[in-house]
Structure formats: C-alpha cells, structure tokens
Design an enzyme around this catalytic site. Sequence first.
Site, short mmCIF file in Angstrom:
data_model
loop_
_atom_site.label_atom_id
_atom_site.label_comp_id
_atom_site.label_asym_id
_atom_site.label_seq_id
_atom_site.Cartn_x
_atom_site.Cartn_y
_atom_site.Cartn_z
N HIS A 1 -0.13 40.13 18.87
CA HIS A 1 0.69 39.63 17.83
C HIS A 1 -0.25 38.93 16.98
O HIS A 1 -0.02 38.57 15.61
CB HIS A 1 2.48 39.94 17.75
CG HIS A 1 2.80 39.25 17.02
ND1 HIS A 1 3.99 39.43 16.30
CD2 HIS A 1 3.26 37.50 16.47
CE1 HIS A 1 4.65 39.35 15.12
NE2 HIS A 1 4.09 37.64 15.29
N GLU A 2 -0.92 37.15 17.21
CA GLU A 2 -0.17 36.58 17.19
C GLU A 2 -1.78 36.56 16.09
O GLU A 2 -2.36 36.04 14.95
CB GLU A 2 -0.65 35.16 18.21
CG GLU A 2 0.03 34.80 18.94
CD GLU A 2 1.37 34.64 17.60
OE1 GLU A 2 1.02 33.56 16.49
OE2 GLU A 2 1.92 34.55 18.07
N HIS B 1 -1.60 37.84 12.78
CA HIS B 1 -1.69 37.18 11.46
C HIS B 1 -3.09 36.51 11.34
O HIS B 1 -3.41 35.90 10.25
CB HIS B 1 -0.24 35.51 12.17
CG HIS B 1 0.41 35.89 12.31
ND1 HIS B 1 1.19 36.23 11.55
CD2 HIS B 1 1.55 35.64 13.10
CE1 HIS B 1 2.62 36.64 11.34
NE2 HIS B 1 2.71 36.18 13.11
N HIS C 1 4.93 38.68 9.25
CA HIS C 1 5.83 39.50 9.84
C HIS C 1 6.47 40.82 9.59
O HIS C 1 6.60 40.81 7.84
CB HIS C 1 6.97 38.93 10.16
CG HIS C 1 7.00 37.39 11.33
ND1 HIS C 1 7.19 36.41 11.43
CD2 HIS C 1 5.83 37.42 12.09
CE1 HIS C 1 6.18 36.07 12.74
NE2 HIS C 1 5.25 36.63 12.79
#
Lengths: 389, 87
Positions: free
Chosen positions: A117-118, A121, A127
């Site tokens: 997930h990170e 980014h 998101h």
Amino acid sequence: YALQGSRWRTKNLTYKISKYPTGLNKQEVEKEIANAFSVWTGETDLTFTRKTGHENVHIDIRFEVGEHGDGDPFDGPGGTLAHAYFPVYGGDAHFDDSERWTIRSYRGTNLFQVAAHEFGHSLGLSHSDVKSALMAPFYRGYDPHFTLDQDDVSAIQALYGTKTKSSVPRGSRPPPPAEQDPELCKDPKIDAMFNTKDGEIIAFKGKHYWKLTDDGVASGYPRRISSTWKELPSNIDAAFTYRNGKTYFFKGTQYWRYINTTMDGDYPKEISDGFTGIPDNIDAATVWTGNGKIYFYKGTKFWRFDPASKPPVRNSYPKLIQNWEGIPNHINAAVPYKGYTYFFQDNAYYRFNDRLFKVDDANPAFPRSTAYWWFGCKSANKGTIGNDR
Amino acid sequence: AAPTDLVVSDTTAANYLAQYGYLPPINPEKGAFLSGDKLTAAIEEFQAFAGLNITGELNEETAELMATPRCGVKDKVGPAADGRSKR
C-alpha cells in the site's frame, strides 16, 4: 482510485531499507519488501532494485517510532501504521516500529500488505474509495489470498502504462500529444462511452471509435469498431465494463460481451435473457461510481441492475431520471472517469457529484461542451452550454 | 479489533478529520471555532469516501472506522482533493 499528480519519470526505481524493524529477521523483511514491490511490477514495466550502503535511491524505507524527523510522528500501536511520500516529495516510506509487524500471520500487522500500500503512494497513487482496493486507507487484516483489485491496476497503469511483453527500449517516449478530430468537433454527439479493462476511455459514434486521452483524442483515431471488436455492429446504444473485467455492448434487443477485444462466448444474446428486467433500445448504461451497481437509462427513466441480487432489478424500478438532480432525460452516454460519473447529451455533458447526489458545482458550470473538454476542440465553447435544459 | 461501544468526541473526530484532509488543520493555539455544519459536512465526506451510510453523525460504524488502523497519508490530497478531473 485517485492519482496524486506526480509520478517518477523513470520506470526503473531503486530502494533501500535504511532502518529495519526491531521484531523481524532482516532477510525476511527484505523478502517481504521485495514482494510488496512485486505487486506493482506485475501490472506495469516498473522495476525495483534494492541498494545497500550509502547510495542515493528513489525510495528510502525506514522503521521508526514517534517523531522521526519529518514532522509527522507515529502514534504507538494501532492508529497510523505507516506513511509514504509521493514522488514529488521524495517517495520515501516510513513504518511505525511500535506496531507488531508480522509475516504470513493473522496476528499483528501484515508487513507485506501495508508495504505494498505504502509503495503505491511512493509511486504516485492517493487513497481509493473502493473498499476492496489495496489503496483503500484502512487495514482490514491479513489476507492470505491477497491480489490487486482492478481499481489498483487501473490506477497504476494510468501512471506507468500496461506491462509490455517485449523489453522496453531505454528511455521512455513521452505520450503522444492529444489531438482534435474534425468529425467530433463538428458533431460531438456520441453513441456510447466506456472504460476498457485497462483503464482507457473509448467513445463510440456510428461505425467508428476514438480512444481519448486526458486532454482530447489519441492520435491514430478514429478506427472502425469492427476492426477492433470483431462482429460488433455499428451504432451501439450503450456500453460499460463491469468489475469482472468484461465489456458489455448493447444495441436494440441484443447485447455482446467481450474480454478486451475478444468476444467472450456466443453472442449476440437477448437483453431480456442476460439482463432480465432491463428494456430494449436503451440510451445509456454505466457502472455508477457511487455504489458500483450497473445503471441503465432510457428516456425519462432509469433501472438499477445488481447481478448479485435476485431478482437483479427490484420492483421499485424503473424510477425517474429526475431523481439524479440536474441530469437531463434522453441521455446518450454515461461513463465513470476519475471518480466521477459523467452524463452526455447531444453536444454537452454533466459531471455528477455522488456525495451530494446532484450535478457538481464547478466553474464553468455544467452542462459543458463535450467538444472542448473531452475532444480537445480548441475552437469550441469553453464555458457553460445554453439554458435550454 | 476496534473496541465496541466506542464513543468518539467531536474534538477527537475533528482532529481525525483534519489529519486525513477532510478539515483544514486545526490550530490549537488559536483555538479556532469549528461550526457544527462544517464538522457535519466533513463527517459526511468521510462517510462517503469510506462507503458508510452518509448521515453526518458520529454513529457507531463511523466511530469504529475512525478507530481502525490505517495509513497515515491524507485521503484528500493534492489537486484531486476537490475534483479529480478538470473535465
């Protein structure tokens, strides 16, 4: 999905684990971090190479507690698990070392999932409001069968393109500049618009179709519908791609199903068989960004189709399009795009605000010119289109 | 798992919503007043983003989600914050 606005110009990225977590074996951490990056290489031509020592890298990874020098302190167990910086801000990823990071366990917090997930980014993704997406902000627990959601795939491919089979030449070419098409500029009324499985946006009109960019029409278009979707007729009524990755086309009493550009089975079939409760000769169809259900529009009415329900169309339908505040009757097309649903009628379009459940307030106000805003027609009206609706 | 019977104060909710981009940053020194309408609107936005029923109230499901471990990056960020597309 949402794109933050920045991305790396190179697809060959480097990373370093500058500070390891206290509770895990280093080699296991390195393997999980590599696996987390692999999530993104599976769908694109991105590559990630681990560096050690004092080399500068694109993505620096650290496990820290509390205030750790970036003004965004961690908060102990629970709460915030990690954060990362978008490419324009450096791309680094930090993980809260007060969490109990685990690997392939229902206990603690799964390192692989949070890291993947990170790194989203770090690559430029914000998101997502799709609950099942990796880029949704909440940690929902360890998932031993984790796979990327289509929403995540669309997001990363919007930034870095699809995975190519052959090796990519050194140095990426910039995307071709958006063009304007004389036919669409003269008559921007379309038959249908939809997203492909790969996240591209396609407009159908008569015998032809165009691929759209963020600013206009891609070069090399129009093309004949039949040259790409074999056996699909012209003058399509409506089209959409569902979350199963299949694209559905509707004309008259019939519909066709494709996976990308390959017909998926024996078609055409009757709408009354495959979409019980939906009328023939529809005006438009789309998967609404508000709830992921399929909506069909015809004349002054609309139907909601939920394949998971029995029956898929409730008795309360059809309802009036006027329930969609600001959307006119007799629309030509509807399409989700960057988190909004857009409705097209004749030479104009409307952007729908899902939260307020009405046409969005914006400047210039809607309806706006399809020719200017969607097809890159520079001589078209840039402001709000007339008041005749 | 988030605790049951969770009670989240308006202040806690406001801090959460400010942290994740639904409200402007709250300056504790200035003690800026946050109107009920603004808080309600921010809660609605959070509920819409998270796929909850949009009530504008700090109900149990909203409080539960606010207590769920999550990523520290804002939900509303950059030019996408007020509209992802210029179109």
